[in-house]
Write a protein that holds these residues in place. Structure first.
Motif, PDB file in Angstrom:
ATOM      1  N   ALA A 132      -5.025  18.920  -2.162  1.00  0.00           N
ATOM      2  CA  ALA A 132      -5.760  18.899  -0.893  1.00  0.00           C
ATOM      3  C   ALA A 132      -6.844  17.814  -0.935  1.00  0.00           C
ATOM      4  O   ALA A 132      -6.983  17.016   0.002  1.00  0.00           O
ATOM      5  CB  ALA A 132      -6.374  20.272  -0.637  1.00  0.00           C
ATOM      6  N   MET A 133      -7.588  17.765  -2.070  1.00  0.00           N
ATOM      7  CA  MET A 133      -8.685  16.787  -2.191  1.00  0.00           C
ATOM      8  C   MET A 133      -8.177  15.353  -2.099  1.00  0.00           C
ATOM      9  O   MET A 133      -8.659  14.531  -1.327  1.00  0.00           O
ATOM     10  CB  MET A 133      -9.374  16.945  -3.550  1.00  0.00           C
ATOM     11  N   PHE A 134      -7.167  15.048  -2.936  1.00  0.00           N
ATOM     12  CA  PHE A 134      -6.722  13.661  -3.030  1.00  0.00           C
ATOM     13  C   PHE A 134      -5.794  13.263  -1.899  1.00  0.00           C
ATOM     14  O   PHE A 134      -5.694  12.087  -1.568  1.00  0.00           O
ATOM     15  CB  PHE A 134      -6.066  13.399  -4.385  1.00  0.00           C
ATOM     16  N   GLY A 135      -5.109  14.251  -1.315  1.00  0.00           N
ATOM     17  CA  GLY A 135      -4.279  13.942  -0.157  1.00  0.00           C
ATOM     18  C   GLY A 135      -5.135  13.357   0.949  1.00  0.00           C
ATOM     19  O   GLY A 135      -4.786  12.350   1.580  1.00  0.00           O
ATOM     20  N   VAL A 136      -6.306  13.954   1.162  1.00  0.00           N
ATOM     21  CA  VAL A 136      -7.235  13.461   2.192  1.00  0.00           C
ATOM     22  C   VAL A 136      -7.777  12.094   1.766  1.00  0.00           C
ATOM     23  O   VAL A 136      -7.834  11.151   2.565  1.00  0.00           O
ATOM     24  CB  VAL A 136      -8.390  14.475   2.394  1.00  0.00           C
ATOM     25  N   ALA A 137      -8.140  11.981   0.476  1.00  0.00           N
ATOM     26  CA  ALA A 137      -8.707  10.712  -0.021  1.00  0.00           C
ATOM     27  C   ALA A 137      -7.714   9.562   0.146  1.00  0.00           C
ATOM     28  O   ALA A 137      -8.104   8.447   0.499  1.00  0.00           O
ATOM     29  CB  ALA A 137      -9.102  10.862  -1.483  1.00  0.00           C
ATOM     30  N   GLN A 160       0.835  -1.206   0.000  1.00  0.00           N
ATOM     31  CA  GLN A 160       0.000   0.000   0.000  1.00  0.00           C
ATOM     32  C   GLN A 160       0.870   1.256   0.000  1.00  0.00           C
ATOM     33  O   GLN A 160       0.529   2.262  -0.629  1.00  0.00           O
ATOM     34  CB  GLN A 160      -0.914   0.006   1.226  1.00  0.00           C
ATOM     35  N   GLY A 161       1.981   1.176   0.712  1.00  0.00           N
ATOM     36  CA  GLY A 161       2.854   2.343   0.812  1.00  0.00           C
ATOM     37  C   GLY A 161       3.385   2.787  -0.529  1.00  0.00           C
ATOM     38  O   GLY A 161       3.467   3.979  -0.825  1.00  0.00           O
ATOM     39  N   ILE A 162       3.727   1.827  -1.390  1.00  0.00           N
ATOM     40  CA  ILE A 162       4.311   2.200  -2.691  1.00  0.00           C
ATOM     41  C   ILE A 162       3.232   2.787  -3.617  1.00  0.00           C
ATOM     42  O   ILE A 162       3.528   3.646  -4.455  1.00  0.00           O
ATOM     43  CB  ILE A 162       5.041   0.996  -3.330  1.00  0.00           C
ATOM     44  N   ALA A 189      -5.453   9.094   2.395  1.00  0.00           N
ATOM     45  CA  ALA A 189      -5.380   8.648   3.791  1.00  0.00           C
ATOM     46  C   ALA A 189      -6.504   7.655   4.091  1.00  0.00           C
ATOM     47  O   ALA A 189      -6.319   6.696   4.843  1.00  0.00           O
ATOM     48  CB  ALA A 189      -5.450   9.848   4.711  1.00  0.00           C
ATOM     49  N   PHE A 190      -7.680   7.881   3.489  1.00  0.00           N
ATOM     50  CA  PHE A 190      -8.819   6.976   3.718  1.00  0.00           C
ATOM     51  C   PHE A 190      -8.699   5.701   2.891  1.00  0.00           C
ATOM     52  O   PHE A 190      -9.092   4.624   3.315  1.00  0.00           O
ATOM     53  CB  PHE A 190     -10.139   7.685   3.391  1.00  0.00           C
ATOM     54  N   LEU A 191      -8.154   5.834   1.661  1.00  0.00           N
ATOM     55  CA  LEU A 191      -8.054   4.679   0.762  1.00  0.00           C
ATOM     56  C   LEU A 191      -7.022   3.659   1.244  1.00  0.00           C
ATOM     57  O   LEU A 191      -7.188   2.465   1.050  1.00  0.00           O
ATOM     58  CB  LEU A 191      -7.659   5.145  -0.653  1.00  0.00           C
ATOM     59  N   PHE A 192      -5.940   4.150   1.852  1.00  0.00           N
ATOM     60  CA  PHE A 192      -4.852   3.249   2.257  1.00  0.00           C
ATOM     61  C   PHE A 192      -4.506   3.440   3.726  1.00  0.00           C
ATOM     62  O   PHE A 192      -3.404   3.896   4.054  1.00  0.00           O
ATOM     63  CB  PHE A 192      -3.618   3.498   1.379  1.00  0.00           C
ATOM     64  N   PRO A 193      -5.437   3.101   4.605  1.00  0.00           N
ATOM     65  CA  PRO A 193      -5.169   3.354   6.027  1.00  0.00           C
ATOM     66  C   PRO A 193      -4.038   2.476   6.569  1.00  0.00           C
ATOM     67  O   PRO A 193      -3.386   2.834   7.541  1.00  0.00           O
ATOM     68  CB  PRO A 193      -6.504   3.017   6.697  1.00  0.00           C
ATOM     69  N   GLY A 194      -3.807   1.312   5.919  1.00  0.00           N
ATOM     70  CA  GLY A 194      -2.796   0.392   6.443  1.00  0.00           C
ATOM     71  C   GLY A 194      -1.391   0.639   5.914  1.00  0.00           C
ATOM     72  O   GLY A 194      -0.459  -0.073   6.277  1.00  0.00           O
ATOM     73  N   ALA A 195      -1.228   1.637   5.014  1.00  0.00           N
ATOM     74  CA  ALA A 195       0.088   1.860   4.417  1.00  0.00           C
ATOM     75  C   ALA A 195       1.099   2.265   5.475  1.00  0.00           C
ATOM     76  O   ALA A 195       0.784   3.039   6.372  1.00  0.00           O
ATOM     77  CB  ALA A 195      -0.018   2.948   3.352  1.00  0.00           C
TER      78      ALA A 195
END
Lengths: 262, 266
Positions: B121-126, B57-59, B128-134
């Motif tokens: 700003a929009m996607f930075g927040v998104a 997820q991190g990559i 964080a939600f899409l890949f909480p386990g990264a």
């Protein structure tokens, strides 16, 4: 048919004389394309260092795919890229009028008028890189594979043209192709990866609805897996279907086209 | 004057709403989707748990952040560049203005970044939600430091691209040259792949070259993978590179102005 070939030969001759007028740009473009090849070559080499296979293909097979990608790209850059770039401007400025009054297919002229002579040099370079990759390829290779591959690469280029036209033709109604052109450029990089990395519904979509997975990977499949009936039939069927859609949208677009001055 | 120029450009760019949403959502989703699919395949087929110091997820988060940062650092390369002004003769107009041309153009391209800022700003927040386990750890401080690195990255790209645009004084088309510069920057700057994925022998060279300040450093900083000391050192190096390229730009600008005749003149 002969008439169209002669017309295209004139386009080529004119493009060469024009390209040689702007010599510095000629060499800039050659250098740019060479860097593009280098970028993809390094990209795949690094990915292959991290994994033994990519999309089910070994490092050698991925290199073969990369070589196919370079040849396909050089062909499409030589034959259609400049024309696709100019097409929305032809519609917006009303310059399409000049092509509509000619006694040949306007779609033919719009798509093939500008032959990129500088990219032709890159085509020779791409073929050279492909031959070098092929010489180091350890898998089986024979004449039927190479012949079928050579026959299918132009089908891939044709399919690429059809898909790109479908993204550009909305300019007849929207008068701006900016967003859709950007979208096509982004989507185009999906055909620059082995089709095996796509799975499930995405793979099915990329083989039919938006056949980006077919354009380069399928000719490469012939080289890697050997000749089969499935690959050429699939490519030809998709190409025929997309050509039909392009013709339909083109005729609808022309009906909506009102020229810039009217 | 320069702030007013930047503001006017920002308003102009934000008024193209369809383009904004196509760029913001669809193009980004397509680019990020490809990165996701590629890395998914690499992780699946290699069986590795980490590659280049990132988990699966991190990559993907790195790739997505690099795509967003690219929009901020590279900005509007082709439309607002000097080469267009040279070819169209509109440089003559700028030469009559009281403000220096390079400053005016920089303000113009900085204003044009307004949509990109909104997208980040929009996607930075998104993300964080899409890949909480990264296994990446962005914080308010790391994002603030990363944004500062983006400012330096943007200035650096401007300084790199300016001399390339200047070639327009002598050549009939510099589009290919600009694209070539971008291709090299993307590969060697960590836009396509994290720099740690490169072979060990290549990494010292990548550390020395200026390109990592365009993508890799802002992204790594934002993702919380740089401490303050590393970040400030990298920022200083980036600024030094800006200065070096600015000197080249000043030289080409002075030489080019002597060759400039304006469209239709001469």
């Amino acid at each position: 048919m002969i008439r169209y070939l002669r017309l295209w030969a004139r386009f080529v001759a004119f493009s060469f004389s024009r390209a040689l007028t702007f010599r510095l740009d000629f060499f800039f473009r050659v250098g740019m394309d060479a860097l593009w090849y280098a970028q993809y070559f390094v990209y795949f080499a690094i990915l292959n260092a991290a994994t033994p296979t990519l999309g089910g293909w070994t490092a050698g097979e991925v290199r073969l795919f990369a070589g196919s990608l370079f040849v396909y790209d050089a062909l499409q850059m030589t034959l259609i890229a400049n024309n696709m770039w100019m097409f929305p401007q032809l519609v917006n400025r009303g310059d399409l009028d000049y092509h509509l009054v000619r006694p040949v297919s306007a779609l033919f002229v719009v798509s093939l008028r500008d032959f990129a002579a500088n990219s032709f040099l890159n085509l020779l370079m791409a073929i050279g890189i492909f031959a070098w990759i092929l010489s180091g390829y350890e898998g089986p290779m024979d004449a039927p594979r190479l012949l079928l591959f050579a026959a299918l690469v132009p089908v891939g280029v044709f399919l690429h043209w059809a898909v790109q036209m479908l993204f550009l033709m909305p300019v007849f109604w929207t008068h701006s192709a900016h967003g859709l052109r950007d979208l096509h450029w982004s989507l185009d990089s999906w055909n620059a990866r082995p089709v095996g990395i796509y799975r499930g519904w995405l793979r099915r979509a990329l083989l039919t609805l938006l056949p980006l997975g077919v354009i380069v990977s399928y000719p490469a499949r012939i080289l890697i897996e050997g000749p089969s009936l499935e690959v050429p039939l699939h490519m030809l069927a998709v190409a025929a279907a997309f050509y039909g859609i392009v013709r339909l949208v083109w005729s609808r677009g022309l009906a909506a086209y009102s020229s810039a001055s009217s | 004057v320069l702030i007013a120029v930047a503001g006017a450009e920002a308003r102009a760019k934000m008024s193209y709403r369809v383009d904004f949403w196509v760029q913001a959502v669809v193009v980004f989703a397509v680019q990020m989707g490809l990165a996701w699919v590629v890395w998914d395949a690499v992780f699946d087929e290699s069986g590795a748990s980490t590659i280049a110091g990132f988990d699966r997820q991190g990559i993907v988060v790195y790739s997505a952040a690099a795509l967003l940062v690219q929009r901020l650092t590279l900005g509007v390369v082709f439309d607002a560049g000097m080469s267009t002004d040279v070819y169209e003769g509109s440089l003559s107009r700028f030469l009559l203005y009281p403000e220096p041309y390079p400053a005016m153009k920089y303000a113009q391209q900085a204003g044009a970044l307004a949509p990109q800022l909104v997208q980040i700003a929009m996607f930075g927040v998104a993300l964080a939600f899409l890949f909480p386990g990264a296994q990446v750890h962005p914080s308010a401080a790391s994002i603030a430091m990363g944004l500062a690195s983006c400012v330096v990255g943007n200035l650096l790209w401007w300084a790199i691209a300016f001399p390339v645009h200047s070639v327009a004084f002598w050549a009939d088309n510099v589009w290919s040259l600009l694209l070539a510069t971008r291709l090299v920057s993307q590969l060697l700057g960590g836009m396509l792949l994290p720099l740690d994925a490169f072979p060990a022998w290549a990494r010292p060279a990548l550390e020395v070259l200026p390109f990592r300040h365009l993508f890799a450093e802002p992204v790594q900083t934002m993702l919380g993978r740089r401490d303050v000391a590393e970040w400030s050192g990298n920022l200083a190096q980036g600024v030094l590179w800006c200065g070096a390229f600015a000197l080249v730009g000043v030289w080409t600008w002075r030489r080019g102005r002597l060759a400039y005749t304006g469209a239709g003149a001469g």
